[in-house]
Scaffold this motif. Structure first.
Motif, PDB file in Angstrom:
ATOM      1  N   GLY A 277       0.797  -1.225   0.000  1.00  0.00           N
ATOM      2  CA  GLY A 277       0.000   0.000   0.000  1.00  0.00           C
ATOM      3  C   GLY A 277       0.824   1.268   0.000  1.00  0.00           C
ATOM      4  O   GLY A 277       0.379   2.298  -0.494  1.00  0.00           O
ATOM      5  N   GLY A 278       2.037   1.229   0.559  1.00  0.00           N
ATOM      6  CA  GLY A 278       2.851   2.434   0.650  1.00  0.00           C
ATOM      7  C   GLY A 278       3.937   2.518  -0.388  1.00  0.00           C
ATOM      8  O   GLY A 278       4.080   3.518  -1.093  1.00  0.00           O
ATOM      9  N   ALA A 279       4.740   1.423  -0.524  1.00  0.00           N
ATOM     10  CA  ALA A 279       5.871   1.438  -1.451  1.00  0.00           C
ATOM     11  C   ALA A 279       5.492   0.930  -2.833  1.00  0.00           C
ATOM     12  O   ALA A 279       6.288   1.036  -3.772  1.00  0.00           O
ATOM     13  N   GLY A 280       4.303   0.353  -2.986  1.00  0.00           N
ATOM     14  CA  GLY A 280       3.854  -0.094  -4.295  1.00  0.00           C
ATOM     15  C   GLY A 280       4.576  -1.313  -4.809  1.00  0.00           C
ATOM     16  O   GLY A 280       4.755  -1.494  -6.012  1.00  0.00           O
ATOM     17  N   ARG A 281       4.993  -2.205  -3.916  1.00  0.00           N
ATOM     18  CA  ARG A 281       5.693  -3.424  -4.322  1.00  0.00           C
ATOM     19  C   ARG A 281       5.446  -4.508  -3.275  1.00  0.00           C
ATOM     20  O   ARG A 281       4.943  -4.241  -2.183  1.00  0.00           O
ATOM     21  N   ALA A 282       5.822  -5.738  -3.623  1.00  0.00           N
ATOM     22  CA  ALA A 282       5.694  -6.839  -2.678  1.00  0.00           C
ATOM     23  C   ALA A 282       6.818  -6.777  -1.649  1.00  0.00           C
ATOM     24  O   ALA A 282       7.898  -6.236  -1.908  1.00  0.00           O
ATOM     25  N   ALA A 283       6.564  -7.327  -0.482  1.00  0.00           N
ATOM     26  CA  ALA A 283       7.591  -7.368   0.557  1.00  0.00           C
ATOM     27  C   ALA A 283       8.677  -8.363   0.180  1.00  0.00           C
ATOM     28  O   ALA A 283       8.406  -9.436  -0.367  1.00  0.00           O
ATOM     29  N   LYS A 284       9.923  -8.008   0.458  1.00  0.00           N
ATOM     30  CA  LYS A 284      11.050  -8.897   0.189  1.00  0.00           C
ATOM     31  C   LYS A 284      11.190  -9.905   1.327  1.00  0.00           C
ATOM     32  O   LYS A 284      10.788  -9.653   2.461  1.00  0.00           O
ATOM     33  N   ASP A 285      11.785 -11.040   0.998  1.00  0.00           N
ATOM     34  CA  ASP A 285      11.965 -12.081   2.009  1.00  0.00           C
ATOM     35  C   ASP A 285      12.756 -11.573   3.203  1.00  0.00           C
ATOM     36  O   ASP A 285      12.433 -11.876   4.358  1.00  0.00           O
ATOM     37  N   ARG A 286      13.818 -10.807   2.955  1.00  0.00           N
ATOM     38  CA  ARG A 286      14.648 -10.318   4.063  1.00  0.00           C
ATOM     39  C   ARG A 286      13.879  -9.314   4.918  1.00  0.00           C
ATOM     40  O   ARG A 286      14.115  -9.210   6.123  1.00  0.00           O
ATOM     41  N   GLU A 287      12.942  -8.574   4.324  1.00  0.00           N
ATOM     42  CA  GLU A 287      12.126  -7.641   5.100  1.00  0.00           C
ATOM     43  C   GLU A 287      11.160  -8.397   6.006  1.00  0.00           C
ATOM     44  O   GLU A 287      10.989  -8.039   7.186  1.00  0.00           O
ATOM     45  N   LEU A 288      10.545  -9.439   5.465  1.00  0.00           N
ATOM     46  CA  LEU A 288       9.619 -10.237   6.276  1.00  0.00           C
ATOM     47  C   LEU A 288      10.359 -10.962   7.395  1.00  0.00           C
ATOM     48  O   LEU A 288       9.956 -10.923   8.560  1.00  0.00           O
ATOM     49  N   SER A 289      11.463 -11.613   7.035  1.00  0.00           N
ATOM     50  CA  SER A 289      12.240 -12.353   8.027  1.00  0.00           C
ATOM     51  C   SER A 289      12.818 -11.418   9.081  1.00  0.00           C
ATOM     52  O   SER A 289      12.714 -11.664  10.288  1.00  0.00           O
ATOM     53  N   GLY A 290      13.420 -10.312   8.629  1.00  0.00           N
ATOM     54  CA  GLY A 290      14.017  -9.360   9.557  1.00  0.00           C
ATOM     55  C   GLY A 290      12.986  -8.709  10.456  1.00  0.00           C
ATOM     56  O   GLY A 290      13.240  -8.467  11.637  1.00  0.00           O
ATOM     57  N   GLY A 291      11.800  -8.431   9.903  1.00  0.00           N
ATOM     58  CA  GLY A 291      10.742  -7.820  10.697  1.00  0.00           C
ATOM     59  C   GLY A 291      10.236  -8.729  11.798  1.00  0.00           C
ATOM     60  O   GLY A 291      10.014  -8.297  12.931  1.00  0.00           O
ATOM     61  N   VAL A 292      10.046 -10.019  11.482  1.00  0.00           N
ATOM     62  CA  VAL A 292       9.575 -10.972  12.491  1.00  0.00           C
ATOM     63  C   VAL A 292      10.647 -11.200  13.555  1.00  0.00           C
ATOM     64  O   VAL A 292      10.342 -11.282  14.751  1.00  0.00           O
ATOM     65  N   MET A 293      11.917 -11.286  13.131  1.00  0.00           N
ATOM     66  CA  MET A 293      12.993 -11.450  14.111  1.00  0.00           C
ATOM     67  C   MET A 293      13.080 -10.232  15.029  1.00  0.00           C
ATOM     68  O   MET A 293      13.302 -10.367  16.243  1.00  0.00           O
ATOM     69  N   ALA A 294      12.911  -9.035  14.466  1.00  0.00           N
ATOM     70  CA  ALA A 294      12.923  -7.821  15.290  1.00  0.00           C
ATOM     71  C   ALA A 294      11.770  -7.817  16.274  1.00  0.00           C
ATOM     72  O   ALA A 294      11.909  -7.358  17.412  1.00  0.00           O
ATOM     73  N   ASP A 295      10.621  -8.334  15.847  1.00  0.00           N
ATOM     74  CA  ASP A 295       9.476  -8.478  16.745  1.00  0.00           C
ATOM     75  C   ASP A 295       9.843  -9.348  17.947  1.00  0.00           C
ATOM     76  O   ASP A 295       9.484  -9.050  19.090  1.00  0.00           O
ATOM     77  N   GLY A 296      10.563 -10.451  17.671  1.00  0.00           N
ATOM     78  CA  GLY A 296      10.980 -11.341  18.742  1.00  0.00           C
ATOM     79  C   GLY A 296      11.990 -10.708  19.680  1.00  0.00           C
ATOM     80  O   GLY A 296      11.888 -10.831  20.911  1.00  0.00           O
ATOM     81  N   VAL A 297      12.974 -10.009  19.103  1.00  0.00           N
ATOM     82  CA  VAL A 297      13.960  -9.308  19.930  1.00  0.00           C
ATOM     83  C   VAL A 297      13.269  -8.271  20.802  1.00  0.00           C
ATOM     84  O   VAL A 297      13.587  -8.118  21.989  1.00  0.00           O
ATOM     85  N   ALA A 298      12.303  -7.557  20.228  1.00  0.00           N
ATOM     86  CA  ALA A 298      11.566  -6.533  20.984  1.00  0.00           C
ATOM     87  C   ALA A 298      10.786  -7.152  22.132  1.00  0.00           C
ATOM     88  O   ALA A 298      10.718  -6.588  23.225  1.00  0.00           O
ATOM     89  N   THR A 299      10.198  -8.335  21.913  1.00  0.00           N
ATOM     90  CA  THR A 299       9.426  -9.001  22.961  1.00  0.00           C
ATOM     91  C   THR A 299      10.326  -9.436  24.122  1.00  0.00           C
ATOM     92  O   THR A 299       9.976  -9.251  25.297  1.00  0.00           O
ATOM     93  N   SER A 300      11.479 -10.017  23.808  1.00  0.00           N
ATOM     94  CA  SER A 300      12.412 -10.409  24.869  1.00  0.00           C
ATOM     95  C   SER A 300      12.978  -9.187  25.583  1.00  0.00           C
ATOM     96  O   SER A 300      13.138  -9.182  26.811  1.00  0.00           O
ATOM     97  N   PHE A 301      13.287  -8.149  24.824  1.00  0.00           N
ATOM     98  CA  PHE A 301      13.782  -6.896  25.414  1.00  0.00           C
ATOM     99  C   PHE A 301      12.734  -6.293  26.340  1.00  0.00           C
ATOM    100  O   PHE A 301      13.049  -5.800  27.431  1.00  0.00           O
ATOM    101  N   ALA A 302      11.473  -6.359  25.910  1.00  0.00           N
ATOM    102  CA  ALA A 302      10.372  -5.841  26.733  1.00  0.00           C
ATOM    103  C   ALA A 302      10.282  -6.597  28.051  1.00  0.00           C
ATOM    104  O   ALA A 302      10.048  -6.005  29.112  1.00  0.00           O
ATOM    105  N   ALA A 303      10.470  -7.919  28.014  1.00  0.00           N
ATOM    106  CA  ALA A 303      10.400  -8.720  29.233  1.00  0.00           C
ATOM    107  C   ALA A 303      11.506  -8.331  30.208  1.00  0.00           C
ATOM    108  O   ALA A 303      11.281  -8.261  31.420  1.00  0.00           O
ATOM    109  N   VAL A 304      12.693  -8.072  29.679  1.00  0.00           N
ATOM    110  CA  VAL A 304      13.808  -7.649  30.538  1.00  0.00           C
ATOM    111  C   VAL A 304      13.479  -6.320  31.212  1.00  0.00           C
ATOM    112  O   VAL A 304      13.830  -6.088  32.373  1.00  0.00           O
ATOM    113  N   PHE A 305      12.758  -5.458  30.499  1.00  0.00           N
ATOM    114  CA  PHE A 305      12.403  -4.150  31.046  1.00  0.00           C
ATOM    115  C   PHE A 305      10.979  -4.120  31.607  1.00  0.00           C
ATOM    116  O   PHE A 305      10.321  -3.078  31.610  1.00  0.00           O
TER     117      PHE A 305
END
Length: 461
Positions: A277-305
Motif C-alpha cells: 500500500g505504501g511502497a507499491g511493491r511486494a515485501a522482500k523475504d529479508r524484510e519479512l524475516s528481519g521484521g519478524v525477528m525484530a518483533d521477537g527481539v523486541a518481545t524479549s527486550f520488553a520482558a527484561v524491562f
C-alpha cells in the motif's frame, strides 16, 4: 573524478517524500510526521500495562513505572525495526508497541502466577519468534488465513469484557456500573466515533487519542481524577531492567509461545501492507524475516524491562497508506520521541491518573476493531465446508470454554489455566484441523499475491 561522477558513485539520500523507505524528508516535515505516528499509537501502547497493573494489584507508583517502561521499550523496539541490526529489522517504517494479542493469555497467567511468570514466558516467546523469523519461508504455509483470522477474531472477543468492565469503572470499584462511569465511557465512545468519521489525516488516525483526551478533561471537571500520585513521580528516571525479576513456568511459556506465532503472522501482514500500500511493491523475504525477528527481539527486550510483548502496530500501517509517507527515517524520529517520553515518569503518572471509565470507552472501540480485523483476514479464504468446520470448532472452544469455567477447573495440574482463556485450545484446534483435513487450498506465494494485488489496484486507479 568529476563532480557528477562523484555524485553517481555516492548518491545523496533523497530529500523527497516518495515511495522509497530510504527517503529522507527535511526535518521540518519529518518531525511532525514522526509525532503523528506517536499520536496514532499512544493510546494502544499504554492501555495493556494499565490493564495488567489492575490484575496484579499494582500500586499507583508501580502503574506509573509500567507505563514509563512501555513507552521506553516501544521506542527502542521501533529503532530496531527502522535502523536494524544485521539481519534483524525490516528497515521499513514500522512502529512497535505493546501487544494486545498476548493479553487474553497474559491476564489469567498474571493472576495465577504473578507478573514475573508472564515476563519469563514472554522472554522465551521472544526468542522463539526470532527462530520463527529465521525459518519463516519454510513454515509459513502452516498458518492459513482461516487459522490466523480465527485467532485474531477471538483475541478481540476475549478482550471485549475487559473493555466493558473498565467502562463500568473497573472491577472492585465502589461505584462500579454507576451512571456517571457509564456516561463517561459513552462520551469517550461518541467522541472517538465522531472524530474518526469527520476527521481527516492524522486527526482521523488519532481518533482514539482524541476520545481519551476529551474524556479525561470531562473526568477532571467532574472531580473523578486524583493527581496525588502524580506529584510523587520523578521528573526524570532511566527505566530499571528486571525490576520484577523473571520466573519460568511451563504452563505460562506454552500459552505465550502459541500466541506468539499468531502475533508473528500479524507482523507479516503489516509488513506486506506497508510495502504493497505504501511502497507499491511486494515485501522482500529479508524484510519479512528481519521484521519478524525484530518483533521477537523486541518481545524479549520488553520482558527484561518489565513490560508485555511488543509487536508491529497496524494503526500506523493505515497511517502510512493514508499519507503516502513511507520514509523509515520519519518513524525513527517517532521512536526517539517515544524513548524521550519514557524517561519522564511524570508523563506516566499523568496517564495512570486516567479513570478506568475513560479507558473503557476507548477499549470498546479498540477491542472491537481487533475482532473486525480477524473477520477481514477470514474473508481472504474461501468459506467452503472445510473452512466453516474449522471456524465452528475453534469458535466453540474459544468462546465456550471461558463461559463454562467448571471445565477448566476440573483439569489436572495447571492445564486448566490454558483452557480458561479459550484462546490457546482454539488456536491449537484450528492449526490441527487445518493441517489434517483434506482439501486444503494451495496458497499463492506472498510475493506473487501481493504483486497481483498491486497490479489490480493500479488498474482500478
Amino acid at each position: 573524478m568529476t563532480e557528477s561522477e562523484q555524485s553517481s558513485a555516492h548518491p545523496r539520500p533523497s530529500r523527497t517524500i516518495n515511495r522509497n523507505p530510504d527517503a529522507m524528508p527535511p526535518l521540518a516535515k519529518a518531525i511532525p510526521l514522526g509525532l503523528q505516528h506517536i499520536m496514532a499509537m499512544f493510546a494502544g501502547n499504554v492501555t495493556p500495562p494499565i490493564i495488567i497493573a489492575g490484575v496484579i494489584g499494582a500500586s499507583a507508583g508501580e502503574q506509573i513505572f509500567l507505563i514509563q517502561v512501555a513507552l521506553f521499550v516501544a521506542g527502542v523496539s521501533t529503532l530496531i525495526q527502522t535502523i536494524g541490526i544485521g539481519p534483524i529489522g525490516a528497515r521499513l517504517p514500522i512502529v512497535q508497541g505493546t501487544s494486545f494479542g498476548f493479553l487474553p493469555v497474559a491476564l489469567p497467567l498474571a493472576k495465577a502466577f504473578g507478573l514475573p511468570a508472564v515476563l519469563g514466558a514472554s522472554f522465551v516467546a521472544g526468542l522463539m519468534q526470532v527462530v520463527l523469523g529465521a525459518f519463516l519461508k519454510k513454515i509459513r504455509h502452516w498458518f492459513s488465513p482461516v487459522v490466523t483470522g480465527i485467532v485474531v477474531l477471538l483475541i478481540g472477543i476475549t478482550l471485549m469484557p475487559v473493555g466493558l468492565n473498565y467502562a463500568a469503572g473497573g472491577v472492585g470499584s465502589e461505584d462500579f456500573a454507576s451512571p456517571t462511569n457509564l456516561a463517561l465511557a459513552c462520551f469517550v465512545l461518541v467522541v472517538t466515533i465522531a472524530v474518526h468519521q469527520l476527521g481527516r489525516g492524522f486527526i482521523k488516525a488519532s481518533s482514539i487519542l482524541f476520545g481519551l483526551v476529551a474524556g479525561y478533561l470531562v473526568a477532571i471537571a467532574l472531580g473523578k481524577v486524583d493527581f496525588t500520585h502524580l506529584t510523587d513521580a520523578g521528573w526524570f528516571a532511566v527505566p530499571k531492567p528486571l525490576e520484577y525479576g523473571m520466573e519460568f513456568s511451563l504452563t505460562a511459556i506454552t500459552g505465550m509461545v502459541l500466541i506468539m506465532f499468531v502475533v508473528g503472522l500479524e507482523t507479516i501482514g503489516n509488513i506486506s501492507a506497508i510495502t504493497t500500500g505504501g511502497a507499491g511493491r511486494a515485501a522482500k523475504d529479508r524484510e519479512l524475516s528481519g521484521g519478524v525477528m525484530a518483533d521477537g527481539v523486541a518481545t524479549s527486550f520488553a520482558a527484561v524491562f518489565n513490560t508485555l510483548p511488543n509487536t508491529a502496530y497496524a494503526q500506523n500501517v493505515g497511517l502510512i497508506t493514508l499519507t503516502g509517507v513511507v520514509s523509515r527515517h520519519v518513524v525513527t524520529i517517532g521512536g526517539l520521541l517515544l524513548i524521550a517520553m519514557g524517561l519522564f515518569p511524570k508523563l506516566g503518572g499523568l496517564v495512570a491518573a486516567m479513570p478506568h471509565a475513560v479507558l473503557g470507552g476507548a477499549g470498546i472501540v479498540m477491542f472491537g476493531m481487533i475482532a473486525s480485523a480477524g473477520l477481514k483476514i477470514i474473508q481472504e479464504c474461501e468459506l467452503d465446508q472445510r473452512a466453516m468446520l474449522i471456524i465452528a470448532v475453534a469458535l466453540s472452544l474459544g468462546i465456550g470454554l471461558p463461559a463454562v469455567e467448571a471445565i477448566s477447573e476440573t483439569m489436572p495440574g495447571q492445564a486448566g489455566l490454558l483452557l480458561k482463556s479459550g484462546l490457546v485450545p482454539a488456536a491449537v484446534a484450528a492449526l490441527a484441523l487445518d493441517a489434517v483435513l483434506p482439501g486444503k487450498p494451495s496458497r499463492q506465494p506472498p510475493e506473487r499475491r501481493d504483486a497481483t494485488l498491486t497490479t489490480s489496484e493500479s488498474a482500478n486507479r
